[in-house]
Scaffold this active site. Sequence first.
Site, PDB file in Angstrom:
ATOM      1  N   TYR A  28      -2.836  -0.982  10.057  1.00 45.81           N
ATOM      2  CA  TYR A  28      -2.755  -1.244   8.622  1.00 45.81           C
ATOM      3  C   TYR A  28      -1.395  -0.839   8.061  1.00 45.81           C
ATOM      4  O   TYR A  28      -0.747  -1.608   7.350  1.00 45.81           O
ATOM      5  CB  TYR A  28      -3.869  -0.481   7.913  1.00 45.81           C
ATOM      6  CG  TYR A  28      -3.940  -0.709   6.421  1.00 45.81           C
ATOM      7  CD1 TYR A  28      -4.547  -1.856   5.905  1.00 45.81           C
ATOM      8  CD2 TYR A  28      -3.412   0.214   5.522  1.00 45.81           C
ATOM      9  CE1 TYR A  28      -4.619  -2.072   4.532  1.00 45.81           C
ATOM     10  CE2 TYR A  28      -3.479   0.012   4.153  1.00 45.81           C
ATOM     11  CZ  TYR A  28      -4.084  -1.134   3.668  1.00 45.81           C
ATOM     12  OH  TYR A  28      -4.154  -1.346   2.317  1.00 45.81           O
ATOM     13  N   SER A  68       0.859  -1.184   0.000  1.00 46.65           N
ATOM     14  CA  SER A  68       0.000   0.000   0.000  1.00 46.65           C
ATOM     15  C   SER A  68       0.891   1.228   0.000  1.00 46.65           C
ATOM     16  O   SER A  68       2.088   1.154   0.319  1.00 46.65           O
ATOM     17  CB  SER A  68      -0.879  -0.005   1.254  1.00 46.65           C
ATOM     18  OG  SER A  68      -1.483   1.252   1.469  1.00 46.65           O
TER      19      SER A  68
END
Length: 254
Positions: A157, A144
């Site tokens: 995350y 990401s």
Amino acid sequence: MNPFDLTGRVAIVTGGNGGLGLGMARGLARAGAEIAIAARDERKGRAAVAELSALAPRCRFYVVDVASAQSCREMVERVAGDFGRCDIVINNAGMNIRKLPEQLSEHEWRDVIDTNLGGALFCAQAAYPHMKAAGRGKIVNIGSMYSVFGAPSVAAYSASKGGLVQLTRSLACAWAPDNIQVNAILPGWLDTDLTRRARQEIAGLHDYVLARTPAGRWGEPGDLAGAAVFLSSPAADFVTGATLAVDGGYSARG
């Protein structure tokens, strides 16, 4: 020979029943790969298989909980038994809990880390002996932009995705002698169910992303297909331990 041809290769795509995973599975199928979709939601999985069967030589769905090493091993063994091989693993399955760090519970922290980071390791471990025996393999971990950036509400995350980059490098170094290449794709802001929810929760996010992204648009799941095919193909045989941003220039802007 076409260095991007995946004919005869078998690709496992975790979380391939929707969103980014399905977009990459479409690309792999169009390049000639046989596809194993591995995810938790069987209803979505069957729908993905129905769609991909028009593109892939063969496609099947497998239930897996990537946070469980045993579940990952069982899934890979079923795939290898059904298809006769396991050439490519796309570690895409993931989750997010959007909370400020002081609000995260121990259970929530472990859920995100175990799914996003542990799941990639467990699937890679399960596929390793099959790839080693075949003398080649490709593992693509989906990170990401939060592998490199921080934000207030994505502590778990971003920690998992940052760890995934380091895991990618470690596996690449460990398994290079076995002719297994391990790389990571770092998607930017792509239009998925998860990011639509984020836009509902975070005021101004849509316009901020458009202003920050040089390409001037949100990405689509299909935008990852080319990167996934490249890193899964013979064209990337001398590429390992690398991270490839697919973000419309988001990370290039200071």
